[in-house]
Write a protein that holds these residues in place. Sequence first.
Motif, PDB file in Angstrom:
ATOM      1  N   GLY A 105       0.936  -1.215   0.029  1.00 30.23           N
ATOM      2  CA  GLY A 105      -0.048  -0.203   0.103  1.00 30.23           C
ATOM      3  C   GLY A 105       0.899   1.419  -0.098  1.00 30.23           C
ATOM      4  N   ASP A 106       0.182   2.466  -0.154  1.00 28.73           N
ATOM      5  CA  ASP A 106       0.870   3.617  -0.090  1.00 28.73           C
ATOM      6  C   ASP A 106       0.414   4.816   0.386  1.00 28.73           C
ATOM      7  OD1 ASP A 106      -1.173   4.028  -1.773  1.00 28.73           O
ATOM      8  OD2 ASP A 106       0.148   4.482  -3.615  1.00 28.73           O
ATOM      9  N   GLY A 107      -0.918   4.679   0.796  1.00 28.30           N
ATOM     10  CA  GLY A 107      -1.688   5.719   1.628  1.00 28.30           C
ATOM     11  C   GLY A 107      -1.683   5.684   3.118  1.00 28.30           C
ATOM     12  N   ILE A 108      -2.275   6.862   3.702  1.00 28.62           N
ATOM     13  CA  ILE A 108      -2.127   6.993   5.033  1.00 28.62           C
ATOM     14  C   ILE A 108      -3.284   5.960   5.570  1.00 28.62           C
ATOM     15  CG2 ILE A 108      -3.809   8.921   5.065  1.00 28.62           C
ATOM     16  CD1 ILE A 108      -2.388  10.067   7.508  1.00 28.62           C
ATOM     17  N   ASN A 109      -4.374   5.563   4.819  1.00 31.87           N
ATOM     18  CA  ASN A 109      -5.255   4.666   5.136  1.00 31.87           C
ATOM     19  C   ASN A 109      -4.608   3.153   5.218  1.00 31.87           C
ATOM     20  OD1 ASN A 109      -7.186   6.776   5.483  1.00 31.87           O
ATOM     21  ND2 ASN A 109      -7.830   6.504   3.318  1.00 31.87           N
ATOM     22  N   GLY A 125       8.122   6.320  -3.141  1.00 34.52           N
ATOM     23  CA  GLY A 125       8.158   7.541  -3.775  1.00 34.52           C
ATOM     24  C   GLY A 125       7.052   8.507  -3.532  1.00 34.52           C
ATOM     25  N   LEU A 126       5.890   8.207  -3.830  1.00 26.67           N
ATOM     26  CA  LEU A 126       4.512   8.949  -3.657  1.00 26.67           C
ATOM     27  C   LEU A 126       3.901   8.466  -2.468  1.00 26.67           C
ATOM     28  CD1 LEU A 126       3.483   9.102  -7.254  1.00 26.67           C
ATOM     29  CD2 LEU A 126       4.801  10.960  -5.958  1.00 26.67           C
ATOM     30  N   GLY A 127       4.369   7.523  -1.527  1.00 29.77           N
ATOM     31  CA  GLY A 127       3.759   6.915  -0.543  1.00 29.77           C
ATOM     32  C   GLY A 127       3.659   7.698   0.629  1.00 29.77           C
ATOM     33  N   SER A 128       2.535   7.974   1.384  1.00 28.28           N
ATOM     34  CA  SER A 128       2.378   8.765   2.687  1.00 28.28           C
ATOM     35  C   SER A 128       3.442   8.500   3.583  1.00 28.28           C
ATOM     36  CB  SER A 128       1.106   8.583   3.384  1.00 28.28           C
ATOM     37  OG  SER A 128       0.863   7.229   3.809  1.00 28.28           O
ATOM     38  N   ASP A 129       3.784   9.402   4.620  1.00 30.10           N
ATOM     39  CA  ASP A 129       5.032   8.947   5.539  1.00 30.10           C
ATOM     40  C   ASP A 129       4.782   8.301   6.624  1.00 30.10           C
ATOM     41  OD1 ASP A 129       6.459  11.079   4.286  1.00 30.10           O
ATOM     42  OD2 ASP A 129       5.831  12.656   5.531  1.00 30.10           O
ATOM     43  N   VAL A 130       3.356   8.070   6.710  1.00 31.81           N
ATOM     44  CA  VAL A 130       2.942   7.128   7.789  1.00 31.81           C
ATOM     45  C   VAL A 130       3.129   5.797   7.342  1.00 31.81           C
ATOM     46  CG1 VAL A 130       0.882   6.405   9.120  1.00 31.81           C
ATOM     47  CG2 VAL A 130       1.517   8.788   9.059  1.00 31.81           C
ATOM     48  N   ALA A 131       2.609   5.501   6.082  1.00 31.86           N
ATOM     49  CA  ALA A 131       2.663   4.110   5.507  1.00 31.86           C
ATOM     50  C   ALA A 131       4.253   3.828   5.592  1.00 31.86           C
ATOM     51  CB  ALA A 131       1.988   4.301   3.967  1.00 31.86           C
ATOM     52  N   ILE A 132       5.284   4.637   5.103  1.00 35.37           N
ATOM     53  CA  ILE A 132       6.398   4.413   4.900  1.00 35.37           C
ATOM     54  C   ILE A 132       7.357   3.959   6.127  1.00 35.37           C
ATOM     55  CG2 ILE A 132       8.728   5.191   4.359  1.00 35.37           C
ATOM     56  CD1 ILE A 132       7.290   6.778   2.090  1.00 35.37           C
ATOM     57  N   ASP A 136       7.566  -2.711   6.584  1.00 32.10           N
ATOM     58  CA  ASP A 136       8.833  -3.544   6.852  1.00 32.10           C
ATOM     59  C   ASP A 136       9.723  -3.137   5.419  1.00 32.10           C
ATOM     60  OD1 ASP A 136       7.902  -4.912   9.289  1.00 32.10           O
ATOM     61  OD2 ASP A 136       6.385  -5.654   7.837  1.00 32.10           O
ATOM     62  N   VAL A 137       8.868  -3.273   4.193  1.00 32.22           N
ATOM     63  CA  VAL A 137       9.880  -2.946   2.926  1.00 32.22           C
ATOM     64  C   VAL A 137       9.298  -1.776   2.202  1.00 32.22           C
ATOM     65  CG1 VAL A 137      10.359  -4.203   0.855  1.00 32.22           C
ATOM     66  CG2 VAL A 137      10.094  -5.462   2.962  1.00 32.22           C
ATOM     67  N   ILE A 138      10.436  -0.962   1.792  1.00 31.08           N
ATOM     68  CA  ILE A 138       9.958   0.263   0.982  1.00 31.08           C
ATOM     69  C   ILE A 138      10.394   0.146  -0.464  1.00 31.08           C
ATOM     70  CG2 ILE A 138      10.022   2.805   1.117  1.00 31.08           C
ATOM     71  CD1 ILE A 138      10.676   2.588   4.130  1.00 31.08           C
ATOM     72  N   ILE A 139       9.538   0.384  -1.418  1.00 29.17           N
ATOM     73  CA  ILE A 139       9.997   0.415  -2.758  1.00 29.17           C
ATOM     74  C   ILE A 139      10.273   1.870  -3.355  1.00 29.17           C
ATOM     75  CG2 ILE A 139       9.277  -0.511  -5.317  1.00 29.17           C
ATOM     76  CD1 ILE A 139       9.684  -2.806  -3.135  1.00 29.17           C
ATOM     77  N   GLN A 140      11.567   2.239  -3.422  1.00 23.86           N
ATOM     78  CA  GLN A 140      11.768   3.732  -3.646  1.00 23.86           C
ATOM     79  C   GLN A 140      11.252   4.109  -4.839  1.00 23.86           C
ATOM     80  OE1 GLN A 140      12.395   5.448  -0.945  1.00 23.86           O
ATOM     81  NE2 GLN A 140      13.896   4.759   0.409  1.00 23.86           N
ATOM     82  N   THR A 141      11.300   3.424  -5.746  1.00 20.80           N
ATOM     83  CA  THR A 141      10.781   3.834  -7.160  1.00 20.80           C
ATOM     84  C   THR A 141       9.531   3.716  -7.369  1.00 20.80           C
ATOM     85  OG1 THR A 141      11.262   1.445  -8.195  1.00 20.80           O
ATOM     86  CG2 THR A 141      13.161   2.980  -8.180  1.00 20.80           C
ATOM     87  N   ASP A 142       8.726   3.190  -6.560  1.00 22.75           N
ATOM     88  CA  ASP A 142       7.011   3.318  -6.793  1.00 22.75           C
ATOM     89  C   ASP A 142       6.967   2.137  -8.045  1.00 22.75           C
ATOM     90  OD1 ASP A 142       6.484   4.675  -4.643  1.00 22.75           O
ATOM     91  OD2 ASP A 142       5.796   6.282  -5.982  1.00 22.75           O
ATOM     92  N   GLN A 143       7.849   1.244  -8.212  1.00 20.70           N
ATOM     93  CA  GLN A 143       7.534   0.397  -9.368  1.00 20.70           C
ATOM     94  C   GLN A 143       7.037  -1.108  -8.656  1.00 20.70           C
ATOM     95  OE1 GLN A 143      11.830   1.167 -10.982  1.00 20.70           O
ATOM     96  NE2 GLN A 143      10.273   0.812 -13.048  1.00 20.70           N
ATOM     97  N   PRO A 144       5.956  -1.558  -8.972  1.00 20.22           N
ATOM     98  CA  PRO A 144       5.705  -2.801  -8.433  1.00 20.22           C
ATOM     99  C   PRO A 144       6.285  -3.764  -8.771  1.00 20.22           C
ATOM    100  CG  PRO A 144       3.666  -1.587  -9.162  1.00 20.22           C
ATOM    101  CD  PRO A 144       4.686  -0.798  -9.785  1.00 20.22           C
ATOM    102  N   SER A 145       6.725  -3.980 -10.010  1.00 25.72           N
ATOM    103  CA  SER A 145       7.745  -4.862 -10.632  1.00 25.72           C
ATOM    104  C   SER A 145       8.898  -5.404  -9.414  1.00 25.72           C
ATOM    105  CB  SER A 145       8.260  -4.754 -11.978  1.00 25.72           C
ATOM    106  OG  SER A 145       9.011  -3.467 -11.812  1.00 25.72           O
TER     107      SER A 145
END
Length: 214
Positions: A105-109, A125-132, A136-145
């Motif tokens: 996920g990427d949103g605060i919800n 990349g575009l995810g909310s700070d709370v979600a980040i 446990d794992v963060i995809i910095q490029t926002d690429q699902p692949s």
Amino acid sequence: NSIEVPSETDSIVESIVMVAIDGKFAGYVTIADELKEDAHQAIKQIREAGISKIIMLSGDKDSITQQVSKELSIDWAKGGLLPEDKLNEVEELKKQPETKVAFIGDGINDAPVLAASGVGIAMGGLGSDVAIETADVIIQTDQPSKIARAIKIGRSTRSIVWQNIGLAFGVKVIVLILGAGGLATMWEAVFADVGVALLAILNAVRLQRMKWES
């Protein structure tokens, strides 16, 4: 406003904004998110990585959710969910035996669900700070692949960890046996301690040279 609207608009899946000029219906604007460029590739690679079931939980209209799910060949989807609804769905999945849940996920919800999942994955990349912060794992490029690549990196790391544990215990057991028989000297003891630690570090460094297809 007593403006007549064509019945064909009822069958439109996406969210729409009606436009009227001088009290008469003039048209509508369709509002919809676009699929990421690598969305199809991501689903394919995740399945190839051994993930048996892919589920989509969304706060968007259920009609849109089902359309996207069908386009991406997702196993099961449910839309129109509030944050607590997503959390309840994940809790139910966790109750199933032999089931491990990873949520993306990427949103605060999404933060509560990311925290409740076995593995929480956030788009950095575009995810909310709370979600980040929760994930446990963060995809910095926002690429699902990149998710499939993260799975491969995790498995390689786990393999290296078990190799190092086996190496450390194996060498120490051998030296203890030799020491009990009076065959081990101080040098063997030093190797069992410092030497094994250095070997474990060198073995772990191999991760930096490994290549994972994304």
